[in-house]
Design a protein around this motif. Structure first.
Motif, PDB file in Angstrom:
ATOM      1  N   THR A 107      -4.106  37.062 -28.550  1.00 57.46           N
ATOM      2  CA  THR A 107      -3.584  38.158 -27.725  1.00 57.46           C
ATOM      3  C   THR A 107      -3.599  37.764 -26.250  1.00 57.46           C
ATOM      4  O   THR A 107      -4.193  38.450 -25.416  1.00 57.46           O
ATOM      5  N   GLN A 108      -2.932  36.662 -25.936  1.00 55.62           N
ATOM      6  CA  GLN A 108      -2.865  36.176 -24.563  1.00 55.62           C
ATOM      7  C   GLN A 108      -2.282  37.263 -23.659  1.00 55.62           C
ATOM      8  O   GLN A 108      -1.376  37.984 -24.048  1.00 55.62           O
ATOM      9  N   GLY A 109      -2.821  37.351 -22.446  1.00 56.01           N
ATOM     10  CA  GLY A 109      -2.325  38.322 -21.478  1.00 56.01           C
ATOM     11  C   GLY A 109      -3.089  39.623 -21.455  1.00 56.01           C
ATOM     12  O   GLY A 109      -2.929  40.414 -20.541  1.00 56.01           O
ATOM     13  N   SER A 110      -3.918  39.877 -22.467  1.00 59.38           N
ATOM     14  CA  SER A 110      -4.787  41.049 -22.426  1.00 59.38           C
ATOM     15  C   SER A 110      -6.231  40.552 -22.424  1.00 59.38           C
ATOM     16  O   SER A 110      -6.534  39.479 -22.943  1.00 59.38           O
ATOM     17  N   TYR A 111      -7.099  41.310 -21.794  1.00 60.55           N
ATOM     18  CA  TYR A 111      -8.463  40.858 -21.540  1.00 60.55           C
ATOM     19  C   TYR A 111      -9.497  41.792 -22.145  1.00 60.55           C
ATOM     20  O   TYR A 111      -9.292  43.006 -22.207  1.00 60.55           O
ATOM     21  N   VAL A 112     -10.616  41.198 -22.563  1.00 63.22           N
ATOM     22  CA  VAL A 112     -11.769  41.923 -23.066  1.00 63.22           C
ATOM     23  C   VAL A 112     -12.975  41.456 -22.262  1.00 63.22           C
ATOM     24  O   VAL A 112     -13.184  40.247 -22.104  1.00 63.22           O
ATOM     25  N   LYS A 113     -13.760  42.396 -21.744  1.00 62.50           N
ATOM     26  CA  LYS A 113     -14.974  42.021 -21.028  1.00 62.50           C
ATOM     27  C   LYS A 113     -16.005  41.608 -22.061  1.00 62.50           C
ATOM     28  O   LYS A 113     -16.368  42.380 -22.940  1.00 62.50           O
ATOM     29  N   VAL A 114     -16.488  40.349 -21.964  1.00 63.17           N
ATOM     30  CA  VAL A 114     -17.408  39.851 -22.983  1.00 63.17           C
ATOM     31  C   VAL A 114     -18.863  39.819 -22.526  1.00 63.17           C
ATOM     32  O   VAL A 114     -19.767  39.925 -23.347  1.00 63.17           O
ATOM     33  N   THR A 115     -19.091  39.656 -21.230  1.00 63.03           N
ATOM     34  CA  THR A 115     -20.473  39.634 -20.756  1.00 63.03           C
ATOM     35  C   THR A 115     -20.523  39.860 -19.261  1.00 63.03           C
ATOM     36  O   THR A 115     -19.501  39.773 -18.569  1.00 63.03           O
ATOM     37  N   GLU A 116     -21.702  40.170 -18.779  1.00 54.11           N
ATOM     38  CA  GLU A 116     -21.939  40.293 -17.344  1.00 54.11           C
ATOM     39  C   GLU A 116     -23.400  39.977 -17.076  1.00 54.11           C
ATOM     40  O   GLU A 116     -24.248  40.098 -17.968  1.00 54.11           O
ATOM     41  N   ALA A 117     -23.676  39.533 -15.856  1.00 51.82           N
ATOM     42  CA  ALA A 117     -25.049  39.175 -15.507  1.00 51.82           C
ATOM     43  C   ALA A 117     -25.253  39.319 -14.005  1.00 51.82           C
ATOM     44  O   ALA A 117     -24.310  39.228 -13.222  1.00 51.82           O
ATOM     45  N   LEU A 118     -26.504  39.528 -13.635  1.00 54.62           N
ATOM     46  CA  LEU A 118     -26.927  39.588 -12.240  1.00 54.62           C
ATOM     47  C   LEU A 118     -27.876  38.420 -12.030  1.00 54.62           C
ATOM     48  O   LEU A 118     -28.910  38.330 -12.693  1.00 54.62           O
ATOM     49  N   LEU A 119     -27.518  37.491 -11.124  1.00 55.43           N
ATOM     50  CA  LEU A 119     -28.302  36.273 -10.907  1.00 55.43           C
ATOM     51  C   LEU A 119     -28.713  36.151  -9.448  1.00 55.43           C
ATOM     52  O   LEU A 119     -27.975  36.565  -8.557  1.00 55.43           O
ATOM     53  N   THR A 120     -29.885  35.535  -9.226  1.00 57.00           N
ATOM     54  CA  THR A 120     -30.357  35.270  -7.871  1.00 57.00           C
ATOM     55  C   THR A 120     -30.600  33.782  -7.704  1.00 57.00           C
ATOM     56  O   THR A 120     -31.221  33.143  -8.561  1.00 57.00           O
ATOM     57  N   TYR A 121     -30.086  33.251  -6.594  1.00 53.93           N
ATOM     58  CA  TYR A 121     -30.239  31.846  -6.232  1.00 53.93           C
ATOM     59  C   TYR A 121     -31.040  31.783  -4.941  1.00 53.93           C
ATOM     60  O   TYR A 121     -30.903  32.640  -4.068  1.00 53.93           O
ATOM     61  N   VAL A 122     -31.888  30.761  -4.811  1.00 58.63           N
ATOM     62  CA  VAL A 122     -32.697  30.588  -3.608  1.00 58.63           C
ATOM     63  C   VAL A 122     -32.326  29.266  -2.953  1.00 58.63           C
ATOM     64  O   VAL A 122     -32.156  28.255  -3.641  1.00 58.63           O
ATOM     65  N   ALA A 123     -32.167  29.297  -1.635  1.00 56.00           N
ATOM     66  CA  ALA A 123     -31.920  28.077  -0.874  1.00 56.00           C
ATOM     67  C   ALA A 123     -33.209  27.266  -0.868  1.00 56.00           C
ATOM     68  O   ALA A 123     -34.293  27.821  -0.658  1.00 56.00           O
ATOM     69  N   ILE A 124     -33.092  25.953  -1.134  1.00 55.87           N
ATOM     70  CA  ILE A 124     -34.288  25.106  -1.162  1.00 55.87           C
ATOM     71  C   ILE A 124     -34.092  23.868  -0.294  1.00 55.87           C
ATOM     72  O   ILE A 124     -32.972  23.422  -0.070  1.00 55.87           O
ATOM     73  N   ASP A 125     -35.230  23.342   0.169  1.00 51.33           N
ATOM     74  CA  ASP A 125     -35.193  22.117   0.978  1.00 51.33           C
ATOM     75  C   ASP A 125     -35.322  20.895   0.069  1.00 51.33           C
ATOM     76  O   ASP A 125     -35.327  21.024  -1.162  1.00 51.33           O
ATOM     77  N   GLY A 126     -35.457  19.736   0.651  1.00 56.86           N
ATOM     78  CA  GLY A 126     -35.548  18.488  -0.098  1.00 56.86           C
ATOM     79  C   GLY A 126     -36.745  18.388  -1.013  1.00 56.86           C
ATOM     80  O   GLY A 126     -36.752  17.617  -1.971  1.00 56.86           O
ATOM     81  N   GLN A 127     -37.782  19.164  -0.746  1.00 56.50           N
ATOM     82  CA  GLN A 127     -38.981  19.168  -1.595  1.00 56.50           C
ATOM     83  C   GLN A 127     -38.965  20.313  -2.608  1.00 56.50           C
ATOM     84  O   GLN A 127     -39.938  20.519  -3.332  1.00 56.50           O
ATOM     85  N   GLY A 128     -37.884  21.071  -2.639  1.00 57.98           N
ATOM     86  CA  GLY A 128     -37.772  22.167  -3.598  1.00 57.98           C
ATOM     87  C   GLY A 128     -38.416  23.462  -3.145  1.00 57.98           C
ATOM     88  O   GLY A 128     -38.564  24.385  -3.941  1.00 57.98           O
TER      89      GLY A 128
END
Length: 143
Positions: A107-128
């Motif tokens: 069924t190309q051209g129509s869409y179904v929402k399959v998943t969603e998520a809330l993610l958090t990323y942290v900026a890190i330096d060379g030592q993590g």
């Protein structure tokens, strides 16, 4: 399968940015023949990192997944579209919302929402270790 095809189609989000498109292959399936949830989660993590990378301007790490909701199975041959928006920018972290929509093979051209998520990323330096996000970070679209 017929009930998957008869589900109402979803409108694609207009308040998020398309950050990734991918087609799952047979090697990505679980024992039931559906796409393995861990594979989908990995793709969401990749898609989720696109907008924070613009803001963080350097190394970053995924530190939290507050919520991950699987609404529909993903099948081999589906065209998956990943949409993301920045929810929050903190001193060292960026939180994003990712929604995934599938165009079913039949069924190309129509869409179904399959998943969603809330993610958090942290900026890190060379030592993590966490580091401050640059003050001159570019504004994120949709966030």
């Amino acid at each position: 399968m017929s009930d998957l095809l008869s589900r109402p189609t979803a409108a694609l989000p207009t308040d998020k940015e398309l950050v990734l498109k991918v087609i799952p292959m047979p090697a990505d399936t679980n024992g039931n023949g559906d796409i393995f949830g861990g594979w989908v989660m990995a793709q969401v993590d990749l898609a989720g990192a696109v907008l924070p990378a613009r803001i963080v301007q350097g190394r970053m790490a995924t530190v939290a997944v507050k919520e991950f909701v699987f609404k529909q199975p993903v099948r081999v041959g589906d065209i998956l579209s990943f949409y993301s928006s920045v929810v929050r920018v903190g001193r060292t972290s960026v939180t994003v919302d990712v929604e995934v929509y599938a165009e079913r093979f039949a069924t190309q051209g129509s869409y179904v929402k399959v998943t969603e998520a809330l993610l958090t990323y942290v900026a890190i330096d060379g030592q993590g270790h966490p580091r401050p996000i640059p003050a001159q970070a570019p504004a994120a679209p949709g966030g």
